[in-house]
Motif scaffolding. Structure first.
Motif, PDB file in Angstrom:
ATOM      1  N   LEU A  21      -7.632  31.007  -1.259  1.00  0.00           N
ATOM      2  CA  LEU A  21      -8.555  31.229  -1.983  1.00  0.00           C
ATOM      3  C   LEU A  21      -9.099  30.255  -2.890  1.00  0.00           C
ATOM      4  N   LEU A  22      -8.290  30.221  -3.781  1.00  0.00           N
ATOM      5  CA  LEU A  22      -8.288  30.013  -5.489  1.00  0.00           C
ATOM      6  C   LEU A  22      -8.260  28.387  -5.043  1.00  0.00           C
ATOM      7  N   THR A  23      -8.123  27.765  -4.193  1.00  0.00           N
ATOM      8  CA  THR A  23      -7.164  26.431  -4.109  1.00  0.00           C
ATOM      9  C   THR A  23      -9.002  25.451  -3.525  1.00  0.00           C
ATOM     10  N   THR A  24      -9.172  26.500  -2.401  1.00  0.00           N
ATOM     11  CA  THR A  24     -11.429  26.328  -2.182  1.00  0.00           C
ATOM     12  C   THR A  24     -11.903  26.414  -3.773  1.00  0.00           C
ATOM     13  N   GLY A  25     -11.818  27.963  -3.904  1.00  0.00           N
ATOM     14  CA  GLY A  25     -12.507  27.632  -4.428  1.00  0.00           C
ATOM     15  C   GLY A  25     -12.650  26.366  -6.287  1.00  0.00           C
ATOM     16  N   THR A  26     -11.378  26.298  -6.050  1.00  0.00           N
ATOM     17  CA  THR A  26     -12.054  24.977  -7.142  1.00  0.00           C
ATOM     18  C   THR A  26     -12.121  23.968  -6.605  1.00  0.00           C
ATOM     19  N   SER A  27     -11.992  23.598  -5.823  1.00  0.00           N
ATOM     20  CA  SER A  27     -12.903  22.191  -4.940  1.00  0.00           C
ATOM     21  C   SER A  27     -13.869  22.518  -4.586  1.00  0.00           C
ATOM     22  N   ALA A  28     -14.807  24.332  -4.102  1.00  0.00           N
ATOM     23  CA  ALA A  28     -15.734  24.253  -4.399  1.00  0.00           C
ATOM     24  C   ALA A  28     -16.632  23.816  -6.137  1.00  0.00           C
ATOM     25  N   ALA A  29     -15.802  24.265  -6.878  1.00  0.00           N
ATOM     26  CA  ALA A  29     -16.544  24.275  -8.166  1.00  0.00           C
ATOM     27  C   ALA A  29     -16.273  22.385  -8.295  1.00  0.00           C
ATOM     28  N   LEU A  30     -15.656  22.214  -8.266  1.00  0.00           N
ATOM     29  CA  LEU A  30     -15.633  20.109  -8.985  1.00  0.00           C
ATOM     30  C   LEU A  30     -16.765  20.409  -7.298  1.00  0.00           C
ATOM     31  N   VAL A  31     -16.919  19.797  -6.147  1.00  0.00           N
ATOM     32  CA  VAL A  31     -18.471  19.329  -5.134  1.00  0.00           C
ATOM     33  C   VAL A  31     -19.442  19.741  -6.511  1.00  0.00           C
ATOM     34  N   CYS A  32     -19.909  20.913  -7.192  1.00  0.00           N
ATOM     35  CA  CYS A  32     -21.024  21.588  -7.927  1.00  0.00           C
ATOM     36  C   CYS A  32     -20.830  19.805  -8.862  1.00  0.00           C
ATOM     37  N   THR A  33     -19.761  19.545  -9.542  1.00  0.00           N
ATOM     38  CA  THR A  33     -20.942  18.147 -10.724  1.00  0.00           C
ATOM     39  C   THR A  33     -21.223  17.236  -9.509  1.00  0.00           C
ATOM     40  N   TYR A  34     -20.767  17.568  -8.401  1.00  0.00           N
ATOM     41  CA  TYR A  34     -22.656  16.160  -7.584  1.00  0.00           C
ATOM     42  C   TYR A  34     -23.751  16.647  -7.251  1.00  0.00           C
ATOM     43  N   LEU A  35     -23.891  18.059  -7.816  1.00  0.00           N
ATOM     44  CA  LEU A  35     -25.541  18.148  -8.405  1.00  0.00           C
ATOM     45  C   LEU A  35     -26.326  17.749  -9.637  1.00  0.00           C
ATOM     46  N   GLY A  36     -24.546  17.708 -10.362  1.00  0.00           N
ATOM     47  CA  GLY A  36     -25.312  17.319 -11.423  1.00  0.00           C
ATOM     48  C   GLY A  36     -25.669  15.469 -11.640  1.00  0.00           C
ATOM     49  N   SER A  37     -24.121  15.037 -11.627  1.00  0.00           N
ATOM     50  CA  SER A  37     -24.447  13.051 -10.925  1.00  0.00           C
ATOM     51  C   SER A  37     -23.633  12.666  -9.926  1.00  0.00           C
ATOM     52  N   SER A  38     -23.800  11.728  -9.094  1.00  0.00           N
ATOM     53  CA  SER A  38     -22.113  11.528  -8.234  1.00  0.00           C
ATOM     54  C   SER A  38     -21.497  10.628  -8.455  1.00  0.00           C
TER      55      SER A  38
END
Length: 526
Positions: A373-390
């Motif tokens: 769950l921690l690992t998935t949450g960390t990767s999911a948070a990193l994906v959120c950076t895509y919303l700001g800038s690819s």
């Protein structure tokens, strides 16, 4: 006690005492075939080359893709051989973190091991974010191919990528028992996909195939760099395709004969990846009938446009693209599996956020649910950076190989400083070629690493700049800061316990900086 389950890992004993929960991972019957399937899918060399085809075509063209592949594969093989020997001597899921500990001086063992473990975990978390967005991009590419008027927004990619991560999280929690069977099947699926891409584009594109002069000898440079630098920058893409060499080592405690099967899997995966990719590239370069259209494809996925140009069929393109998507998804499952095991072992050693909290293994599932769950949450948070800038997410992705190579180079350099003295070598040994292979490995990573931080092309603009050097320095600084805040208080505060395969006899498997060993550096069989 004969019926006691052997504890594994440097910190397993204390972790079990602290959390009062099981910290031993369940064994699975992967076998060499299953491990090879997992390794081939995680590295997925030819599919990685397909999905990054634009970089290769503009930074060297066919010359880079065909002949640069030899250089990238040679470097990957050096890394696999060096890491394979270490994995054979220390068959635990800690991977580079374990190797670093045993080949560092007593005063530097804890901080260096902590540093490597944290960077290793962060690197795989970034890879997980990258592969989830790659899955999303492939689906959206097919949508654009079908509906050319569709304008893809960044939040489209974000939503689909997060969905893939959620699916993989659930699968890694509830589907581990079928993982060995899945990995064996994945190897056959890998072979099937290879033959599909080897035959279909060429067969459908005939008689409009490219001339041998283009397919085998054309150099294309649209980067703004000189030929050599352009070639080396393009080579970074091929090098990345062989990344994740240590991924297979992080499930060592779930394998029955890790000291033998893990090293063999490492170098076999490189060989299989090289041979399949080289043959496939020759076929695809002949089938590449409109390079300009492929590079300017509105799908954003050149390989999708290549297949569509060759077949002229949307249905056929969908079927072919779904094969690559399936392999990418399987790779994401394997990557998140490895990443969660890194998080588990770092936590088991008292080094991840809260000491030992994420070291719990679910008694019902036999997997570290909290670490997943921690690992998935960390990767999911990193994906959120895509919303700001690819560009932000791409900068993280470009830093992955540097992070991995730092984790690899530290234990290899430590091994060289120890004069390659193992208290007890594993069955896989480099023998008289060890010094040469280890030195070439470090030199290769240092040299190629230079080109990972260069801009993608000249002149560099804000949205096309390569910020990977900033990311690497920033992540390293955060890890060093975390060491002084919590790491030095909890990480490896007890004498270490090292994993032993039940078939191996004796107690000494640990080396030391001075080659003589020490009380803390000697293994204790439990």
């Amino acid at each position: 006690m004969d019926d006691e389950v052997p504890k594994t890992g440097v910190y397993a004993t204390r972790a079990e005492e602290v959390v009062d929960e099981p910290v031993t991972l369940e064994k699975h019957d992967f076998g060499l075939l299953g491990l090879l399937g997992l390794a081939c899918i995680v590295t997925c060399v030819f599919t990685s080359v397909l999905t990054t085809l634009a970089t290769g075509l503009t930074s060297g063209g066919p010359v880079l893709l065909l002949y640069g592949l030899f250089f990238a594969a040679a470097g990957a093989l050096l890394i696999a051989l060096s890491l394979g020997e270490l994995a054979s001597a220390f068959p635990t899921s800690r991977g580079p973190m374990e190797w670093t500990y045993h080949f560092s001086s007593p005063s530097w063992r804890r901080p260096l091991s902590y540093f490597v473990g944290q960077l290793n975990w962060l690197g795989y978390s970034v890879i997980g974010a990258g592969f989830s967005t790659l899955c999303a991009s492939q689906i959206l590419a097919l949508a654009v191919l079908k509906y050319p008027e569709l304008v893809v927004k960044q939040y489209h990619t974000w939503i689909i990528a997060e969905g893939f991560l959620a699916f993989v999280c659930v699968f890694n929690i509830y589907g581990m028992k079928i993982m060995p069977m899945l990995d064996k099947g994945a190897l056959y699926f890998f072979i099937f996909t290879f033959f599909c891409y080897l035959i279909v584009p060429v067969a459908c594109a005939n008689p409009t195939l490219q001339a041998p002069k283009f397919a085998l000898g054309t150099f294309i440079n649209e980067t703004g760099y000189g030929p050599f630098v352009a070639f080396m920058v393009g080579l970074s893409g091929l090098t990345t395709a062989f990344g994740g060499t240590d991924a297979i080592s992080h499930i060592a405690e779930e394998v029955h004969s890790p000291e033998r099967d893990i090293p063999r899997t490492m170098w076999l995966a490189v060989v299989v990846g090289f041979l399949s990719t080289f043959v496939l590239l020759i076929s695809l370069l002949f089938a590449m009938v409109d390079v300009d259209l492929i590079l300017a494809s509105p799908t954003g996925m050149p390989y999708v446009q290549l297949v569509f140009n060759a077949t002229g069929s949307f249905a056929g393109t969908v079927c072919m693209s779904l094969l690559v998507l399936a392999i990418t998804l399987l790779a994401l499952i394997g990557i998140m599996l490895s990443c969660s095991r890194i998080a588990f072992t770092v936590s088991r050693d008292g080094g991840l956020i809260h000491p030992t909290y994420f070291a719990k293994v679910s008694p019902a599932r036999g997997v570290p649910v909290r670490a997943i769950l921690l690992t998935t949450g960390t990767s999911a948070a990193l994906v959120c950076t895509y919303l700001g800038s690819s560009t932000a997410l791409n900068s993280f992705l470009n830093s992955v190989m540097i992070l991995n190579w730092v984790c690899y180079s530290i234990p290899i350099i430590g091994l060289l400083l120890c004069k390659r003295q193992y208290a007890r070598p594993g069955p896989f040994q480099l023998g008289k070629f060890g010094y040469l292979i280890n030195i070439l490995t470090v030199l290769y990573m240092c040299f190629q690493g230079i080109f990972f931080v260069l801009p993608y092309g000249l002149p560099a603009a804000v949205d096309s700049m390569n910020y990977s050097s900033v990311v690497v320095v920033g992540l390293m600084a955060l890890v060093v800061l975390s060491w002084y805040i919590t790491g030095r208080k909890f990480y490896l505060k007890e004498p270490p316990v090292v994993a032993h395969n039940e078939e191996r006899e004796g107690t000494g498997v640990a080396g030391s900086f001075d080659g003589k060993g020490s009380e803390a550096g000697q293994a204790i069989q439990v």
